[in-house]
Design a protein around this motif. Structure first.
Motif, PDB file in Angstrom:
ATOM      1  N   LEU A 127       0.823  -1.209   0.000  1.00  0.00           N
ATOM      2  CA  LEU A 127       0.000   0.000   0.000  1.00  0.00           C
ATOM      3  C   LEU A 127       0.856   1.259   0.000  1.00  0.00           C
ATOM      4  O   LEU A 127       2.009   1.242   0.417  1.00  0.00           O
ATOM      5  CB  LEU A 127      -0.918   0.003   1.224  1.00  0.00           C
ATOM      6  N   SER A 128       0.238   2.358  -0.430  1.00  0.00           N
ATOM      7  CA  SER A 128       0.952   3.634  -0.504  1.00  0.00           C
ATOM      8  C   SER A 128       1.168   4.276   0.855  1.00  0.00           C
ATOM      9  O   SER A 128       2.133   4.997   1.049  1.00  0.00           O
ATOM     10  CB  SER A 128       0.190   4.612  -1.400  1.00  0.00           C
ATOM     11  N   SER A 129       0.255   4.047   1.797  1.00  0.00           N
ATOM     12  CA  SER A 129       0.421   4.664   3.111  1.00  0.00           C
ATOM     13  C   SER A 129      -0.096   3.733   4.204  1.00  0.00           C
ATOM     14  O   SER A 129      -1.039   2.979   3.992  1.00  0.00           O
ATOM     15  CB  SER A 129      -0.310   6.006   3.178  1.00  0.00           C
ATOM     16  N   PRO A 130       0.505   3.798   5.384  1.00  0.00           N
ATOM     17  CA  PRO A 130       0.083   2.928   6.479  1.00  0.00           C
ATOM     18  C   PRO A 130      -1.330   3.235   6.979  1.00  0.00           C
ATOM     19  O   PRO A 130      -2.002   2.362   7.512  1.00  0.00           O
ATOM     20  CB  PRO A 130       1.106   3.179   7.578  1.00  0.00           C
ATOM     21  N   GLU A 131      -1.790   4.466   6.790  1.00  0.00           N
ATOM     22  CA  GLU A 131      -3.123   4.845   7.252  1.00  0.00           C
ATOM     23  C   GLU A 131      -4.218   4.067   6.523  1.00  0.00           C
ATOM     24  O   GLU A 131      -5.319   3.895   7.030  1.00  0.00           O
ATOM     25  CB  GLU A 131      -3.360   6.353   7.063  1.00  0.00           C
ATOM     26  N   GLN A 132      -3.927   3.605   5.322  1.00  0.00           N
ATOM     27  CA  GLN A 132      -4.929   2.919   4.520  1.00  0.00           C
ATOM     28  C   GLN A 132      -4.986   1.418   4.789  1.00  0.00           C
ATOM     29  O   GLN A 132      -5.808   0.715   4.221  1.00  0.00           O
ATOM     30  CB  GLN A 132      -4.655   3.165   3.040  1.00  0.00           C
ATOM     31  N   SER A 133      -4.160   0.935   5.673  1.00  0.00           N
ATOM     32  CA  SER A 133      -4.081  -0.497   5.933  1.00  0.00           C
ATOM     33  C   SER A 133      -5.399  -1.070   6.440  1.00  0.00           C
ATOM     34  O   SER A 133      -5.878  -2.090   5.946  1.00  0.00           O
ATOM     35  CB  SER A 133      -2.972  -0.774   6.944  1.00  0.00           C
ATOM     36  N   ARG A 134      -5.985  -0.431   7.423  1.00  0.00           N
ATOM     37  CA  ARG A 134      -7.227  -0.943   8.003  1.00  0.00           C
ATOM     38  C   ARG A 134      -8.365  -0.921   6.982  1.00  0.00           C
ATOM     39  O   ARG A 134      -9.110  -1.891   6.845  1.00  0.00           O
ATOM     40  CB  ARG A 134      -7.616  -0.140   9.238  1.00  0.00           C
TER      41      ARG A 134
END
Length: 124
Positions: free
Chosen positions: A79-86
């Protein structure tokens, strides 16, 4: 003659000492904030969708993707950013009920390694 041999030996030893440092710095291209989702089938022999299907489902929800890679009997989504993981994990769990989605957060990278990989080498 002896002086030239000493210089050559010194240069060889210097290069030999710098080689592990160069390997250490260039060995991992993964940045500190890379997050991956590992998608595996719940039952052995179950089919997983192709990467384009996964891309479409995540893109519909505005989730940025760096890469989608098949690996053995699984799929790795970076993914591009860790915030989008969930959010990505929830989208994929609902879109792929026959698969398990495992989020892998980045390993803690020591500060000395972060500094080595961020600073350019200045020789001379």
């Amino acid at each position: 003659m002896i002086n030239r041999r000493m210089k050559t030996g010194f240069v060889f030893h210097l290069l030999l000492l710098l080689l592990p440092l160069v390997v250490l710095v260039t060995s991992s291209r993964r940045t500190a904030d890379d997050v991956t989702l590992h998608i595996i089938p719940q039952h052995q022999g179950a089919a997983l969708p192709d990467g384009f299907y996964i891309y479409q489902r995540l893109n519909e929800h505005g989730i940025g993707i760096k890469s989608i890679t098949p690996e053995d009997d699984s799929i790795i989504v970076r993914l591009s950013s860790p915030e989008q993981s969930r959010a990505a994990s929830e989208v994929l769990k609902s879109a792929l009920p026959q698969a398990s989605v495992i989020a892998r957060q980045p390993d803690a990278i020591p500060i000395w390694r972060q500094k080595l990989s961020q600073q350019p080498f200045k020789l001379g």
